[in-house]
Design a protein around this motif. Structure first.
Motif, PDB file in Angstrom:
ATOM      1  N   ALA A   4       0.864  -1.177   0.000  1.00  0.00           N
ATOM      2  CA  ALA A   4       0.000   0.000   0.000  1.00  0.00           C
ATOM      3  C   ALA A   4       0.899   1.224   0.000  1.00  0.00           C
ATOM      4  CB  ALA A   4      -0.922   0.015   1.221  1.00  0.00           C
ATOM      5  N   VAL A   5       0.383   2.327  -0.471  1.00  0.00           N
ATOM      6  CA  VAL A   5       1.121   3.585  -0.424  1.00  0.00           C
ATOM      7  C   VAL A   5       0.391   4.522   0.522  1.00  0.00           C
ATOM      8  CG1 VAL A   5      -0.086   4.446  -2.486  1.00  0.00           C
ATOM      9  CG2 VAL A   5       2.052   5.527  -1.754  1.00  0.00           C
ATOM     10  N   ARG A   6       1.170   5.136   1.395  1.00  0.00           N
ATOM     11  CA  ARG A   6       0.619   6.171   2.283  1.00  0.00           C
ATOM     12  C   ARG A   6       0.945   7.513   1.668  1.00  0.00           C
ATOM     13  NH1 ARG A   6       1.488   9.968   6.081  1.00  0.00           N
ATOM     14  NH2 ARG A   6       0.097  10.051   7.903  1.00  0.00           N
ATOM     15  N   THR A   7      -0.064   8.301   1.348  1.00  0.00           N
ATOM     16  CA  THR A   7       0.136   9.602   0.713  1.00  0.00           C
ATOM     17  C   THR A   7       0.555  10.624   1.757  1.00  0.00           C
ATOM     18  OG1 THR A   7      -2.110  10.444   1.017  1.00  0.00           O
ATOM     19  CG2 THR A   7      -1.734   8.968  -0.868  1.00  0.00           C
ATOM     20  N   PRO A   8       1.075  11.767   1.329  1.00  0.00           N
ATOM     21  CA  PRO A   8       1.452  12.800   2.302  1.00  0.00           C
ATOM     22  C   PRO A   8       0.283  13.272   3.168  1.00  0.00           C
ATOM     23  CG  PRO A   8       2.445  13.262   0.175  1.00  0.00           C
ATOM     24  CD  PRO A   8       1.480  12.131  -0.041  1.00  0.00           C
ATOM     25  N   ASP A   9      -0.956  13.105   2.672  1.00  0.00           N
ATOM     26  CA  ASP A   9      -2.122  13.520   3.454  1.00  0.00           C
ATOM     27  C   ASP A   9      -2.605  12.444   4.410  1.00  0.00           C
ATOM     28  OD1 ASP A   9      -2.217  16.005   2.203  1.00  0.00           O
ATOM     29  OD2 ASP A   9      -3.421  15.221   0.543  1.00  0.00           O
ATOM     30  N   GLY A  10      -1.916  11.289   4.438  1.00  0.00           N
ATOM     31  CA  GLY A  10      -2.296  10.233   5.364  1.00  0.00           C
ATOM     32  C   GLY A  10      -3.283   9.224   4.808  1.00  0.00           C
ATOM     33  N   GLU A  11      -3.588   9.283   3.513  1.00  0.00           N
ATOM     34  CA  GLU A  11      -4.501   8.329   2.901  1.00  0.00           C
ATOM     35  C   GLU A  11      -3.719   7.091   2.472  1.00  0.00           C
ATOM     36  OE1 GLU A  11      -7.822   8.169  -0.728  1.00  0.00           O
ATOM     37  OE2 GLU A  11      -6.368   9.816  -0.591  1.00  0.00           O
ATOM     38  N   PHE A  12      -4.327   5.891   2.659  1.00  0.00           N
ATOM     39  CA  PHE A  12      -3.702   4.643   2.253  1.00  0.00           C
ATOM     40  C   PHE A  12      -4.365   4.121   0.980  1.00  0.00           C
ATOM     41  CE2 PHE A  12      -2.514   4.846   6.695  1.00  0.00           C
ATOM     42  CZ  PHE A  12      -1.206   4.358   6.683  1.00  0.00           C
ATOM     43  N   LEU A  13      -3.542   3.815  -0.041  1.00  0.00           N
ATOM     44  CA  LEU A  13      -4.018   3.273  -1.313  1.00  0.00           C
ATOM     45  C   LEU A  13      -3.323   1.943  -1.568  1.00  0.00           C
ATOM     46  CD1 LEU A  13      -3.672   6.521  -3.466  1.00  0.00           C
ATOM     47  CD2 LEU A  13      -5.693   5.753  -2.225  1.00  0.00           C
ATOM     48  N   ARG A  14      -4.092   0.919  -1.941  1.00  0.00           N
ATOM     49  CA  ARG A  14      -3.483  -0.357  -2.268  1.00  0.00           C
ATOM     50  C   ARG A  14      -2.801  -0.285  -3.629  1.00  0.00           C
ATOM     51  NH1 ARG A  14      -8.158  -4.711  -0.472  1.00  0.00           N
ATOM     52  NH2 ARG A  14      -8.262  -4.082   1.737  1.00  0.00           N
ATOM     53  N   VAL A  15      -1.724  -1.054  -3.780  1.00  0.00           N
ATOM     54  CA  VAL A  15      -0.950  -1.069  -5.022  1.00  0.00           C
ATOM     55  C   VAL A  15      -1.033  -2.466  -5.639  1.00  0.00           C
ATOM     56  CG1 VAL A  15       1.316  -0.717  -6.066  1.00  0.00           C
ATOM     57  CG2 VAL A  15       0.630   0.651  -4.079  1.00  0.00           C
ATOM     58  N   ASP A  16      -1.525  -2.540  -6.857  1.00  0.00           N
ATOM     59  CA  ASP A  16      -1.509  -3.792  -7.608  1.00  0.00           C
ATOM     60  C   ASP A  16      -0.162  -3.915  -8.285  1.00  0.00           C
ATOM     61  OD1 ASP A  16      -1.867  -5.965  -9.192  1.00  0.00           O
ATOM     62  OD2 ASP A  16      -3.453  -5.105 -10.441  1.00  0.00           O
ATOM     63  N   THR A  17       0.699  -4.787  -7.777  1.00  0.00           N
ATOM     64  CA  THR A  17       2.053  -4.910  -8.317  1.00  0.00           C
ATOM     65  C   THR A  17       2.112  -5.850  -9.515  1.00  0.00           C
ATOM     66  OG1 THR A  17       2.571  -6.705  -6.773  1.00  0.00           O
ATOM     67  CG2 THR A  17       3.062  -4.433  -6.063  1.00  0.00           C
ATOM     68  N   GLY A  18       1.008  -6.462  -9.902  1.00  0.00           N
ATOM     69  CA  GLY A  18       1.002  -7.344 -11.062  1.00  0.00           C
ATOM     70  C   GLY A  18       1.966  -8.494 -10.887  1.00  0.00           C
ATOM     71  N   THR A  19       2.823  -8.715 -11.877  1.00  0.00           N
ATOM     72  CA  THR A  19       3.780  -9.826 -11.809  1.00  0.00           C
ATOM     73  C   THR A  19       5.080  -9.433 -11.117  1.00  0.00           C
ATOM     74  OG1 THR A  19       4.671  -9.226 -13.978  1.00  0.00           O
ATOM     75  CG2 THR A  19       2.863 -10.834 -13.934  1.00  0.00           C
ATOM     76  N   ALA A  20       5.198  -8.173 -10.709  1.00  0.00           N
ATOM     77  CA  ALA A  20       6.418  -7.721 -10.032  1.00  0.00           C
ATOM     78  C   ALA A  20       6.365  -8.097  -8.558  1.00  0.00           C
ATOM     79  CB  ALA A  20       6.586  -6.215 -10.184  1.00  0.00           C
ATOM     80  N   ALA A  21       7.502  -8.527  -8.036  1.00  0.00           N
ATOM     81  CA  ALA A  21       7.569  -8.860  -6.617  1.00  0.00           C
ATOM     82  C   ALA A  21       7.504  -7.577  -5.791  1.00  0.00           C
ATOM     83  CB  ALA A  21       8.864  -9.618  -6.327  1.00  0.00           C
ATOM     84  N   PRO A  22       6.731  -7.580  -4.681  1.00  0.00           N
ATOM     85  CA  PRO A  22       6.628  -6.369  -3.866  1.00  0.00           C
ATOM     86  C   PRO A  22       7.972  -5.816  -3.416  1.00  0.00           C
ATOM     87  CG  PRO A  22       4.937  -7.930  -3.239  1.00  0.00           C
ATOM     88  CD  PRO A  22       5.827  -8.648  -4.208  1.00  0.00           C
ATOM     89  N   ASP A  23       8.921  -6.722  -3.055  1.00  0.00           N
ATOM     90  CA  ASP A  23      10.212  -6.200  -2.597  1.00  0.00           C
ATOM     91  C   ASP A  23      10.979  -5.527  -3.735  1.00  0.00           C
ATOM     92  OD1 ASP A  23      10.650  -8.557  -3.939  1.00  0.00           O
ATOM     93  OD2 ASP A  23      12.160  -9.327  -2.539  1.00  0.00           O
TER      94      ASP A  23
END
Length: 290
Positions: free
Chosen positions: A21-40
């Motif tokens: 997930a990404v935390r925006t500068p305003d404090g909102e959390f958005l999930r990230v679809d990484t597709g075939t890429a490994a999260p790390d």
């Protein structure tokens, strides 16, 4: 190519069982679809910054999130997947590029600072740290007309001598910002920033304070200097820093075009508590006729 990394205030969060997930500068959390890429690998790409993304059109809604996020358009080779994710982050404004430079909230603003060093020195540091240009002066007349500042800030570690701020009270009528503070005994008074005709001036604050106390004659005499010398306690480094921070916050709000708060703030120098009261300009009245 320029290095691109997560912008200040943006963070990647690894959520157990959910991925990134990404935390925006305003404090909102958005999930990230990484597709075939490994999260790390995504974390490595966006925190270490290898090259720069070029295609910023690869923004798609995140999967399984209540709000819009960033993610790839379609599975591909891992390197291409990483670059599309980086492009999506870039398009969403979540990446910063090497060499972009930073502009503080006071960039392009000229601030004239007058008054006592214990307050003006930290204020000068804070204003410059926020991108503002500072001009130091002893008196308003020291400021050249051809280089008039955007705002004048006057800080006193003492009561305001009678008539000292009368000329400065006329600054808002000419479109120049006017911010000030002073100390009376153990209390520092921070008056609201005035920047346009009809805003709250120092004279307005004095009239409002006189009207709010039954000891108006005594307070008027105190302001007129009919009192013993003020022996302190003067500002400490901590109280001066707090006062300068509050003034800088007012300047940032003014520079951002946010509505100026008509508030009179008091800082208790003994315990650094702050309280505030709404203050309004005093309307002009016609003189009495017989």
């Amino acid at each position: 190519m320029a290095t691109a990394r997560l912008a200040p205030g943006v963070a990647l969060v690894t959520v157990p069982g959910q991925g990134l997930a990404v935390r925006t500068p305003d404090g909102e959390f958005l999930r990230v679809d990484t597709g075939t890429a490994a999260p790390d690998a995504v974390v490595e790409r966006l925190t270490r910054g290898h090259g720069s993304s070029g295609d910023t059109a690869a923004q798609v809604p995140a999967q399984g999130s209540d709000s819009e996020g960033v993610g790839p358009t379609a599975p591909d080779a891992p390197d291409g997947e990483l670059e599309r994710l980086a492009a999506a982050f870039d398009g969403a404004g979540y990446l910063a590029h090497e060499g972009d430079g930073t502009r503080g909230p006071l960039a392009g603003r000229t601030v004239a600072v007058l008054g006592d060093d214990v307050l003006t020195e930290p204020l000068t540091r804070f204003v410059r740290a926020e991108g503002g240009e500072v001009r130091r002066a002893k008196r308003l007349t020291d400021l050249p007309d051809e280089q008039s500042p955007d705002v004048v800030v006057w800080c006193l570690d003492s009561p305001v001598p009678q008539g000292l701020w009368d000329e400065a009270d006329r600054l808002p009528a000419d479109g120049t910002g006017w911010l000030r503070c002073h100390r009376e005994g153990t209390t520092a008074w921070l008056e609201p920033l005035a920047a346009a005709p009809g805003d709250v001036t120092s004279a307005d604050v004095r009239l409002r304070r006189l009207a709010a106390t039954p000891a108006h004659r005594e307070l008027a005499a105190y302001w007129a200097g009919s009192c013993t010398d003020d022996t302190g306690p003067a500002h400490t480094a901590a109280s001066a820093a707090l006062t300068a921070c509050l003034l800088t916050a007012d300047l940032i709000a003014w520079a951002a075009g946010r509505g100026r708060a008509r508030r009179l703030r008091r800082v208790d120098l003994r315990d650094l508590t702050v309280d505030e009261h709404t203050v309004l300009p005093v309307p002009a009245v016609a003189p009495l006729t017989r």
